[in-house]
Design an enzyme around this catalytic site. Structure first.
Site, PDB file in Angstrom:
ATOM      1  CG  ASP A 185      -2.348   0.578   0.940  1.00 42.27           C
ATOM      2  OD1 ASP A 185      -2.278   1.863   0.332  1.00 42.27           O
ATOM      3  OD2 ASP A 185      -3.354   0.089   0.903  1.00 42.27           O
ATOM      4  CG  HIS A 257      -4.383   2.101  -2.174  1.00 40.39           C
ATOM      5  ND1 HIS A 257      -4.361   2.875  -0.958  1.00 40.39           N
ATOM      6  CD2 HIS A 257      -5.840   2.179  -2.676  1.00 40.39           C
ATOM      7  CE1 HIS A 257      -5.404   3.387  -0.530  1.00 40.39           C
ATOM      8  NE2 HIS A 257      -6.544   2.985  -1.425  1.00 40.39           N
ATOM      9  CD  GLU A 323      -9.977   4.297  -1.053  1.00 42.67           C
ATOM     10  OE1 GLU A 323     -10.946   4.357  -0.415  1.00 42.67           O
ATOM     11  OE2 GLU A 323      -8.984   3.730  -0.724  1.00 42.67           O
ATOM     12  CD1 TRP A 389     -14.201  -1.905  -2.244  1.00 45.13           C
ATOM     13  CD2 TRP A 389     -14.554  -0.321  -0.502  1.00 45.13           C
ATOM     14  NE1 TRP A 389     -13.787  -0.576  -2.827  1.00 45.13           N
ATOM     15  CE2 TRP A 389     -13.754   0.391  -1.761  1.00 45.13           C
ATOM     16  CE3 TRP A 389     -14.478   0.385   0.716  1.00 45.13           C
ATOM     17  CZ2 TRP A 389     -13.740   1.530  -1.489  1.00 45.13           C
ATOM     18  CZ3 TRP A 389     -14.141   1.550   0.708  1.00 45.13           C
ATOM     19  CH2 TRP A 389     -13.572   2.439  -0.446  1.00 45.13           C
ATOM     20  CB  THR A 465      -3.911  -2.052  10.680  1.00 44.11           C
ATOM     21  OG1 THR A 465      -3.007  -1.849   9.501  1.00 44.11           O
ATOM     22  CG2 THR A 465      -4.510  -3.385  10.746  1.00 44.11           C
TER      23      THR A 465
END
Ligand code: ACM
Ligand code: ZN
Length: 527
Positions: A185, A257, A323, A389, A465
């Site tokens: 990422d 990402h 994204e 998602w 996270t």
């Protein structure tokens, strides 16, 4: 053994009638019939593996050590004799099992090794929550969904191999069978790639981390954060998961990402080789994405994936795809020339080109591609697998057009969300409110006709996270919500919201005995 046979067997043994003994198990088995009497399991009970492999028995014996702390040795594994008998029967569904408990013995018959293992997970919960006393019963069980996943993001915060293994242990105890490992990422590249060593040297560490929420903070902690897994460690995790009947699905994010990769190899970005990209220290969506207008990017991606598929036996490989802003592509001469040359439909077409090209490459190497639902808008193939998602709508649209889908809507399946409405004194979370009851209410088949439902491969929860730096905190974000999602995954057709609270109280004893930290809100009525 069928229900009538079980009743007849108990009659021969002189046992009849119902029992009030403890048979609560998560996820809820398909069929349970109980009777009076019990079998008491102790540290000296043998596990009698009448099957080709002793592997499930070995896992069970290891798992039970924590419940028999006084015992000098793990539970014995034998090939003959009395105890907990393990068998296989190909007439039972591959991941299914039947379990018969009489006062004389326990028999678990799985449709496969995995089925035996799941039967042992059921037995483990019953032993632990019943203090070794397992009620006489007959259970017939199999999963509702073939894909039962959980994702872990190790990029925003790094977690050690031991912690990843512990995460896998918890998934296994809930009968999940897919571990989606988010390995790359903007904030860190975590997988060793021999051909591109800078990915983990430069791309594996960010110089500091945002303090506070990504939406409104400009403070940083001034402390470097990094880490990566060597190939040997990755193999260790894959083997560990496989021994628990869990397949590890790697995710390599593209074209967005990917800032950590671009910090390592700036020629991957539209701004070119001289631009000083840095591993990102913030959360959110950066406009810096890989340049999809240069052949060198495709060459890089294929070389990385070559090493990834050498490591991971999974039939599915996740390529991200979410994204990915178009800003840089709009300004980039290479991207614009590529769009013209290939007659693509603008920047969406360019992402579609990249995704389709990578999918073809994966398929030529015997693998299937998964991408986040953004790829749906880019002209994808019929064989692309969609991870829905942004709500379930992408998944519904994909299933209606005949693509296979994994449902993981953020509204119900994002475990980085708050579990309580309380905010004061709560650790920071991404936002949203996703309590246990909301997770439990998720209907993966909503708005789908009968013939479209076959495209729903399964359901997954995701653990991003950004706001979870500590493994104890992570476990509290996972539990007890994982109990709710595992019933959606395994027992979608037999959920029972009316008894959820009472059954969770029993499960809580299992968590306590395993030493799994869990969030208190559901139990305290503070969701
Ligand atoms: C995602 O949450 N960006 C897939
Ligand atoms: Zn470009």
């Amino acid at each position: 053994m069928k229900k009538s046979l079980f009743t007849a067997l108990l009659a021969i043994l002189g046992i009849a009638g119902a029992t009030t003994a403890q048979t609560t198990v998560f996820p809820r088995p398909q069929y349970i019939e109980t009777a009076d009497g019990e079998y008491v399991v102790t540290a000296s009970t043998a596990i009698v593996a009448e099957v080709s492999t002793t592997a499930p028995a070995e896992r069970f014996s290891e798992d039970m050590r924590v419940f028999f702390p006084e015992a000098k040795r793990p539970m014995k594994i034998a090939r003959h004799g009395k105890g907990i008998k393990l068998r296989e029967d190909p007439c039972i569904a591959a991941e299914g099992y039947e379990m018969t408990v009489t006062p004389r013995e326990i028999t678990i018959t799985g449709g496969s090794e995995a089925g035996v293992y799941y039967g042992l997970q059921t037995l483990r919960q019953m032993i632990v929550t019943g203090n070794g006393r397992v009620p006489c019963c007959f259970i017939a069980d199999e999963p509702a969904f073939a894909y039962r996943g959980a994702m872990l993001d190790v990029c925003r915060h790094f977690f050690t191999v031991e912690q990843v293994k512990r995460y896998i242990d918890i998934l296994a105890a809930h009968k999940l069978n897919r571990f989606h490992w988010h390995l790359t990422d903007d904030q860190g590249w975590r997988i060793e790639i021999e051909r591109y060593p800078e990915l983990t040297v430069k791309g594996g560490t960010r110089k500091q981390t945002l303090v506070g929420h990504g939406s409104n903070s400009d403070r940083y902690d001034g402390t470097p954060h990094g880490g990566f897994y060597t190939k040997e460690q990755i193999r260790e995790v894959i083997d560990y998961a496989a021994a628990r009947y869990i397949t590890v699905i790697p995710e390599i994010e593209m074209p967005g990402h990917a800032l950590a990769a671009m910090a390592a190899y700036p020629w991957l970005g539209c701004r070119g080789a001289d631009y000083p990209y840095e591993v990102w220290t913030r959360w959110g969506i950066t406009p810096e994405v890989m340049c999809a207008g240069r052949e060198t990017t495709y060459e890089f991606l294929e070389n990385v994936l070559t090493e990834v598929i050498e490591l991971f036996p999974s039939e599915y490989i996740h390529i991200g795809g979410d994204e990915s802003p178009r800003d840089r592509w709009k300004e980039c001469e290479h991207c614009q020339a590529f769009i013209s040359e290939h007659g693509l439909d603008g920047e969406d077409g360019l992402q579609g080109y990249l995704v389709n090209r990578i999918e073809k490459w994966l398929m030529a190497h015997g693998r299937k591609m998964i991408g986040w639902d953004e790829i749906l808008g880019c002209g994808i193939s019929q064989t692309a697998n969609i991870m829905s998602w942004r709500g379930a709508k992408g998944g519904i649209a994909a299933a209606k057009r005949g693509n296979d889908v994994i449902m993981t809507p953020s509204s119900h399946c994002y475990f980085d969300s708050y579990q309580t409405r309380e905010r004061v004194g709560e650790p920071l979370a991404i936002g949203r409110h996703v309590p246990v009851e909301k997770v439990y209410a998720f209907d993966p088949y909503d708005k789908l006709e009968a013939d479209e439902r076959r495209h729903i491969l399964g359901v997954q929860c995701n653990m991003w996270t950004e706001y979870i730096a500590d493994f104890d905190h992570l476990q509290r974000m996972l539990l007890p919500r994982l109990a709710a999602i595992c019933e959606v995954q395994w027992a979608a057709d037999r959920r029972d919201a009316a008894t959820l609270r009472e059954r969770m109280e029993v499960l809580r004893r299992f968590y306590d005995a395993c030493g799994y930290p869990y969030a208190p809100y559901f139990f305290e009525g503070k969701e």
